[in-house]
Write a protein that holds these residues in place. Structure first.
Motif, PDB file in Angstrom:
ATOM      1  N   LEU A 395     -46.259  86.805   6.638  1.00  0.00           N
ATOM      2  CA  LEU A 395     -45.381  87.242   5.552  1.00  0.00           C
ATOM      3  C   LEU A 395     -44.872  88.654   5.816  1.00  0.00           C
ATOM      4  N   GLY A 396     -43.598  88.872   5.527  1.00  0.00           N
ATOM      5  CA  GLY A 396     -42.989  90.182   5.687  1.00  0.00           C
ATOM      6  C   GLY A 396     -43.552  91.180   4.693  1.00  0.00           C
ATOM      7  N   PRO A 397     -43.212  92.462   4.855  1.00  0.00           N
ATOM      8  CA  PRO A 397     -43.790  93.509   4.008  1.00  0.00           C
ATOM      9  C   PRO A 397     -43.503  93.344   2.526  1.00  0.00           C
ATOM     10  N   SER A 398     -42.400  92.696   2.166  1.00  0.00           N
ATOM     11  CA  SER A 398     -42.099  92.481   0.750  1.00  0.00           C
ATOM     12  C   SER A 398     -42.071  90.998   0.399  1.00  0.00           C
ATOM     13  N   GLU A 399     -42.598  90.163   1.307  1.00  0.00           N
ATOM     14  CA  GLU A 399     -42.572  88.716   1.104  1.00  0.00           C
ATOM     15  C   GLU A 399     -43.858  88.254   0.420  1.00  0.00           C
ATOM     16  N   ILE A 400     -43.743  87.463  -0.627  1.00  0.00           N
ATOM     17  CA  ILE A 400     -44.909  86.952  -1.343  1.00  0.00           C
ATOM     18  C   ILE A 400     -44.780  85.445  -1.509  1.00  0.00           C
ATOM     19  N   LEU A 401     -45.925  84.768  -1.534  1.00  0.00           N
ATOM     20  CA  LEU A 401     -45.937  83.314  -1.682  1.00  0.00           C
ATOM     21  C   LEU A 401     -45.838  82.959  -3.160  1.00  0.00           C
ATOM     22  N   LYS A 402     -44.845  82.128  -3.510  1.00  0.00           N
ATOM     23  CA  LYS A 402     -44.585  81.789  -4.907  1.00  0.00           C
ATOM     24  C   LYS A 402     -44.963  80.348  -5.251  1.00  0.00           C
ATOM     25  N   GLU A 403     -44.995  79.466  -4.258  1.00  0.00           N
ATOM     26  CA  GLU A 403     -45.236  78.055  -4.563  1.00  0.00           C
ATOM     27  C   GLU A 403     -45.872  77.359  -3.369  1.00  0.00           C
ATOM     28  N   VAL A 404     -46.834  76.474  -3.658  1.00  0.00           N
ATOM     29  CA  VAL A 404     -47.399  75.574  -2.660  1.00  0.00           C
ATOM     30  C   VAL A 404     -47.238  74.155  -3.200  1.00  0.00           C
ATOM     31  N   SER A 405     -46.689  73.279  -2.395  1.00  0.00           N
ATOM     32  CA  SER A 405     -46.535  71.886  -2.817  1.00  0.00           C
ATOM     33  C   SER A 405     -46.887  70.977  -1.660  1.00  0.00           C
ATOM     34  N   GLY A 406     -47.054  69.705  -1.953  1.00  0.00           N
ATOM     35  CA  GLY A 406     -47.381  68.759  -0.889  1.00  0.00           C
ATOM     36  C   GLY A 406     -47.688  67.398  -1.452  1.00  0.00           C
ATOM     37  N   THR A 407     -48.420  66.586  -0.675  1.00  0.00           N
ATOM     38  CA  THR A 407     -48.804  65.250  -1.095  1.00  0.00           C
ATOM     39  C   THR A 407     -50.270  65.021  -0.782  1.00  0.00           C
ATOM     40  N   VAL A 408     -50.904  64.170  -1.590  1.00  0.00           N
ATOM     41  CA  VAL A 408     -52.313  63.807  -1.416  1.00  0.00           C
ATOM     42  C   VAL A 408     -52.388  62.311  -1.181  1.00  0.00           C
ATOM     43  N   TYR A 409     -53.124  61.923  -0.147  1.00  0.00           N
ATOM     44  CA  TYR A 409     -53.207  60.510   0.233  1.00  0.00           C
ATOM     45  C   TYR A 409     -54.475  59.891  -0.351  1.00  0.00           C
ATOM     46  N   GLN A 410     -54.295  58.893  -1.238  1.00  0.00           N
ATOM     47  CA  GLN A 410     -55.395  58.131  -1.829  1.00  0.00           C
ATOM     48  C   GLN A 410     -56.482  59.017  -2.441  1.00  0.00           C
ATOM     49  N   ASN A 411     -56.081  60.182  -2.949  1.00  0.00           N
ATOM     50  CA  ASN A 411     -57.023  61.126  -3.546  1.00  0.00           C
ATOM     51  C   ASN A 411     -58.186  61.469  -2.623  1.00  0.00           C
ATOM     52  N   GLU A 412     -57.918  61.453  -1.320  1.00  0.00           N
ATOM     53  CA  GLU A 412     -58.970  61.736  -0.345  1.00  0.00           C
ATOM     54  C   GLU A 412     -58.632  62.888   0.584  1.00  0.00           C
ATOM     55  N   GLU A 413     -57.359  63.110   0.843  1.00  0.00           N
ATOM     56  CA  GLU A 413     -56.996  64.171   1.788  1.00  0.00           C
ATOM     57  C   GLU A 413     -55.584  64.658   1.519  1.00  0.00           C
ATOM     58  N   VAL A 414     -55.355  65.913   1.885  1.00  0.00           N
ATOM     59  CA  VAL A 414     -54.019  66.506   1.749  1.00  0.00           C
ATOM     60  C   VAL A 414     -53.220  66.083   2.972  1.00  0.00           C
ATOM     61  N   CYS A 415     -52.149  65.328   2.757  1.00  0.00           N
ATOM     62  CA  CYS A 415     -51.409  64.809   3.916  1.00  0.00           C
ATOM     63  C   CYS A 415     -50.140  65.590   4.223  1.00  0.00           C
ATOM     64  N   SER A 416     -49.694  66.498   3.342  1.00  0.00           N
ATOM     65  CA  SER A 416     -48.568  67.374   3.689  1.00  0.00           C
ATOM     66  C   SER A 416     -48.628  68.632   2.829  1.00  0.00           C
ATOM     67  N   LEU A 417     -48.062  69.722   3.355  1.00  0.00           N
ATOM     68  CA  LEU A 417     -47.995  70.997   2.638  1.00  0.00           C
ATOM     69  C   LEU A 417     -46.662  71.674   2.901  1.00  0.00           C
ATOM     70  N   LYS A 418     -46.148  72.360   1.894  1.00  0.00           N
ATOM     71  CA  LYS A 418     -44.950  73.187   2.027  1.00  0.00           C
ATOM     72  C   LYS A 418     -45.201  74.491   1.275  1.00  0.00           C
ATOM     73  N   PHE A 419     -44.769  75.604   1.872  1.00  0.00           N
ATOM     74  CA  PHE A 419     -44.962  76.929   1.281  1.00  0.00           C
ATOM     75  C   PHE A 419     -43.597  77.545   0.980  1.00  0.00           C
TER      76      PHE A 419
END
Length: 469
Positions: A395-419
């Motif tokens: 992350l840059g000096p003024s860059e902050i993380l505002k959102e994390v999203s993704g998908t969960v497969y069969q309530n067992e594992e995280v199968c994708s992430l986006k920041f």
């Protein structure tokens, strides 16, 4: 209108405004991939002595470059036609091959279009991010590839900017593969006047320090514009550093935050680095690794300053610095009773970087953050360690993380992430072949940011939660 059929990935291009009579031209045009993605097409005409085998070798060299600060080569196209051409006073029938390289499309064009002085144009955050991006790309070429690659023609026109102003090094037409630390004498013409060091102009010496000299010129122009760079000849190094530092400090004060002092110090460090890059003796120039280390030090100080606030009635010189509030845990999403729980020991104040490995799912997560004492702490890697590695998100000096999203497969594992940060989007990662799972999204309120993560993991990341403050 000319149609090129791609040989590897099924790319078909339909390009207009292509002048087939201009046999010496090198054009960059906009094209369309079969999947609808816009790409940039670099036309290469009239290249005597370059056969298909040589061309494919050069193509494979370029295609092997995988870094978020290097323009991605997506393929090449070629077309061979038989036509009559004059030869020894006669018209003879010969094969003529037109070739084109296809790159990711960079919406903001070249850096050349954005060079302005300290008082106009982009702010310091944006300019610093461009400087750091170029340096990261050059470090990849010089120190992370074996054998290393020397670009040999670094200049603003060969630094392209995407829609988020991310800098990416382009145009490797003059690049050479070299053994570690090798200096060579070349009879070939390289580079662009104004970006070439004395040892090349005088003795045709080529080494990694040629690129470092070019980098120094670019950094100075990013910070001061074309006219500002010309002032070097009229001042001593100390006078030039003080001049640029004072100009930027004045601009930063107009829009300053509590981090004014750390930003001003970062400006000073950058101009000092740039001047060390353009030393006439190549042995006195820093390596790109040294440059990255110094930049990282300034980022740590800046991030710490942003992670602290001034008490009401205080000042940067005499006010009491107080830690921000304790972050809140939110979530998690995924398999809540699967795998081993992993959490952080220190209280995070600011997220610094994230690293992902992924395939069908998210295999591994690690990240770094700044704690209350101002130290950089690394968490992880958590997970199984398989999957394809992705470039670390810094992350840059003024860059902050505002959102994390993704998908969960069969309530067992995280199968994708986006920041999603306040500057750009990273990902999505994972989910290459598996049927999409249930979506989730964690978006923090205005004025807050995501500063860390906690997970459950086995051979993959089973669940993920966030720290918000």
């Amino acid at each position: 209108m000319v149609r090129f059929q791609h040989r590897f990935h099924g790319i078909q291009l339909y390009l207009d405004q292509y002048n087939a009579e201009d046999e010496t031209a090198l054009d960059i045009k906009q094209g369309v991939h079969d999947d609808g993605e816009t790409i940039a097409v670099k036309m290469l005409h009239h290249m005597p002595g370059l056969d298909d085998q040589q061309f494919e070798k050069e193509y494979l060299n370029l295609a092997s470059l995988q870094h978020h600060n290097i323009v991605k080569l997506v393929g090449y196209c070629h077309e061979t036609q038989r036509e009559y051409v004059p030869y020894n006073g006669k018209m003879v029938l010969c094969d003529k091959t037109n070739r084109a390289l296809c790159f990711e499309y960079m919406q903001n064009g070249s850096l050349d279009n954005f060079l302005q002085d300290e008082f106009s144009g982009h702010n310091w955050d944006t300019r610093y991010a461009v400087i750091k991006g170029i340096c990261d790309g050059l470090k990849y070429l010089h120190e992370e590839l074996q054998p290393p690659i020397y670009h040999l023609d670094l200049k603003p026109a060969n630094i392209l900017l995407d829609e988020n102003m991310t800098a990416k090094i382009a145009d490797f037409g003059l690049s050479k593969l070299y053994g570690d630390g090798l200096t060579q004498i070349t009879t070939s013409s390289v580079g662009t006047f104004g970006y070439l060091p004395p040892e090349y102009i005088d003795r045709q010496l080529v080494s990694n320090k040629l690129d470092i000299f070019s980098l120094g010129v670019i950094i100075i122009k990013i910070m001061t514009g074309h006219k500002g760079y010309s002032q070097i000849a009229d001042m001593s190094a100390r006078e030039f550093i003080d001049h640029v530092h004072a100009n930027w400090r004045n601009r930063l004060q107009e829009t300053s935050s509590d981090a004014l002092e750390s930003y001003a110090e970062q400006v000073k460090t950058c101009i000092q680095i740039a001047l060390s890059c353009v030393e006439s003796d190549r042995h006195n120039r820093p390596s790109i690794g040294d440059i990255i280390s110094k930049l990282n030090e300034t980022e740590t100080l800046t991030q710490l300053s942003r992670a602290l606030v001034i008490n009401p009635g205080g000042s940067t010189s005499g006010g009491k610095l107080t830690k921000l509030r304790t972050p809140t845990k939110v979530g998690s999403w995924g398999g809540l009773n699967i795998g081993t729980m992993h959490d952080i020991d220190d209280i995070p104040q600011r997220l610094r970087s994230m690293t992902i490995r992924s395939g069908d799912c998210i295999d591994t997560l690690s990240f770094s953050y700044i704690n209350q004492a101002g130290k950089i702490i690394t968490a992880g890697p958590w997970g199984g360690g398989r999957g394809r590695g992705h470039p670390t998100i810094v992350l840059g000096p003024s860059e902050i993380l505002k959102e994390v999203s993704g998908t969960v497969y069969q309530n067992e594992e995280v199968c994708s992430l986006k920041f999603v940060t306040n500057v750009r989007t990273y990902g999505p990662y994972g989910g290459r072949t598996r049927v999409p799972g249930y979506p989730f999204s964690a978006e923090v309120p205005e004025g807050n940011s995501i500063v860390g993560f906690f997970v459950r993991s086995s051979h993959v990341i089973n669940s993920i939660g966030i720290y918000m403050m």
